[in-house]
Scaffold this active site. Structure first.
Site, mmCIF file in Angstrom:
data_model
loop_
_atom_site.group_PDB
_atom_site.id
_atom_site.type_symbol
_atom_site.label_atom_id
_atom_site.label_comp_id
_atom_site.label_asym_id
_atom_site.label_seq_id
_atom_site.Cartn_x
_atom_site.Cartn_y
_atom_site.Cartn_z
ATOM 1 N N LYS A 240 0.842 -1.198 0.000
ATOM 2 C CA LYS A 240 0.000 0.000 0.000
ATOM 3 C C LYS A 240 0.874 1.244 0.000
ATOM 4 C CE LYS A 240 -3.746 -1.913 2.876
ATOM 5 N NZ LYS A 240 -4.895 -1.690 1.981
ATOM 6 N N ARG A 314 -10.310 -11.389 2.287
ATOM 7 C CA ARG A 314 -11.233 -12.403 1.763
ATOM 8 C C ARG A 314 -10.596 -13.795 1.812
ATOM 9 N NH1 ARG A 314 -11.595 -9.445 -3.920
ATOM 10 N NH2 ARG A 314 -11.341 -7.735 -2.429
#
Length: 460
Positions: A240, A314
């Site tokens: 990120k 996820r």
């Protein structure tokens, strides 16, 4: 959190008079002449959020005026009284008249008194409220205490809130209510068939783990809660930008909210069999970090190609959901801070939820409105399921392209739920970027209150 509620007689408390623009003239007319002139001199006009303390002849506070929206106002905020704990001088207060929703106003008052004090000393608020008549104080205290726990967990920085500390917090909740507790740690995750949880967490010096506890009569309906516990998310090798990491201590917000919801359920003694699962990891960068285009097995047996290491939430939820689904619960609920796409679509205050159960969807939406814990249904759109296809594995965790990111995440998770009678997925933010009434800036208990209301109605 010290109780904000005071058991003293209401006659000893300073009255708070809620006024709207349409009711202000009548309220003003009922004030003593001196108080009315004081309000006029201070130009009080019942603007929402405006506040004025009226003095008595001795200079003490005789009454408080507080502006709220008109009852039919489109921007009506039932949490507006949540700013009062930070406005009022020390003392004991009571509601002199009814706000739009007395129960929610009292809850907002309690939530608005929150302060995160772990690292900086701060005096506890000396503002107390005599509970309004007809309000279930125990219920409000239960919800507020659980929300405070979630906020504290989320606000704690990652150096003090790793997978082990999150497990200890879950264990404390479990032990408080005599729930059975277990934890699978590190390499044992591979041995016990949680390969995706292990893959995401293996690069961190802090071992990943699968946290589990169960409570309630096994004969009651089975409700399982699964919470994403990424204690810090660097993005992995798909790193990120530094600005995007500034709030990543909150990436375990799904786990924090699941713990808050579980605490509400157990404290209320709802008639259900509760199971809580939290995959807890740190998505770190190291030589052994999982890589883009790596392929891993999952607990369900589906092979997963890694399209993006920053779509790690996820992955860990997939193993936990498959594990939960093996028991075929009556209701399976997962929460996670999963996609920026959800925030692009709906902003930070309105998390999307997904389910194929139409009756459940109607109930969730209604409970969210009634609890002032906003949620908005989004579709599990079948045509987009093909976007998860991989040329070399059963599915890819992050399709290329920028479209429908929250929907494709939900569809990915849906692949791991087969036997549960009903499934509810919540893509929450768990953070308040700018302070609002009853919701200070920082970690937030989001969606848990709405789901607790749903469970209370079904299993209370």
């Amino acid at each position: 959190m010290p109780s904000i509620f005071e058991t003293a007689s209401a006659t000893q408390a300073v009255p708070i008079n809620f006024a709207t623009k349409s009711t202000w003239d009548s309220i003003s007319a009922g004030l003593p002449a001196q108080a009315r002139r004081f309000a006029q001199a201070n130009n009080f006009a019942a603007k929402p959020g405006s506040y004025l303390a009226l003095p008595d002849a001795e200079g003490q506070i005789a009454e408080v005026l507080f502006g709220i929206e008109d009852a039919d106002g489109r921007s009506r905020d039932p949490f507006r009284p949540g700013v009062l704990p930070h406005l009022l001088p020390p003392g004991v207060y009571r509601f002199a008249n009814a706000p739009h929703d007395t129960r929610l106003a009292a809850l907002a008052f309690a939530l608005g008194s929150y302060r995160f004090t772990r690292y900086r000393q701060a005096e506890a608020p000396e503002v107390r409220l005599v509970p309004p008549e007809g309000v279930d104080v125990a219920e409000i205290a239960r919800i507020a205490e659980s929300a405070v726990m979630a906020r504290d967990l989320i606000n704690t920085p990652a150096n003090d809130m790793g997978p082990a500390e999150l497990a200890l917090a879950a264990q404390a909740v479990a032990e408080r209510f005599d729930a059975s507790f277990a934890c699978v740690i590190g390499e044992d995750l591979k041995a016990q068939n949680f390969p995706l949880v292990h893959a995401v967490g293996m690069a961190s010096s802090r071992a990943p783990r699968l946290i589990e506890f169960s409570w309630g009569d096994p004969a009651h309906p089975k409700v399982t809660l699964v919470g994403k516990g990424v204690c810090f998310d660097t993005g992995g090798l798909d790193l990120k930008p530094s600005g995007s990491m500034l709030t990543m201590k909150k990436d375990m917000g799904g786990a924090a909210n699941v713990l808050a919801l579980a605490q509400m359920v157990m404290d209320a003694k709802l008639k259900l069999r509760l199971r809580v699962l939290i995959p807890a990891v740190e998505n770190a960068v190291a030589g052994n970090a999982f890589r883009p285009l790596d392929i891993f097995p999952s607990r369900k047996g589906l092979s997963v190609e890694i399209g993006n290491t920053d779509a790690e939430g996820r992955l860990i939820l997939a193993d936990a959901l498959a594990y939960a689904d093996e028991e075929a619960p009556d209701l399976l609920i997962d929460m996670g801070t999963l996609t920026g796409a959800a925030r692009v679509a709906l902003g930070p205050d309105l998390p999307p939820f997904y389910t194929d159960d139409e009756a459940l969807a109607v109930d969730v939406a209604r409970c969210a409105r009634e609890e002032n814990d906003p949620l908005w249904r989004m579709p599990l759109w079948p045509p987009y399921d093909a976007w998860l296809d991989s040329k070399v594995a059963n599915l890819n965790n992050a399709p290329s392209g920028t479209f429908a990111g929250s929907i494709t995440c939900a569809l990915f998770l849906k692949r791991f739920v087969e036997h549960a009678r009903s499934w509810l997925h919540l893509d929450i933010f768990a953070w308040t970027p700018q302070a609002k009434p009853g919701r200070p800036e920082g970690g937030e208990c989001q969606a848990a209150r709405a789901v607790y209301r749903l469970l209370s109605e079904r299993y209370g």
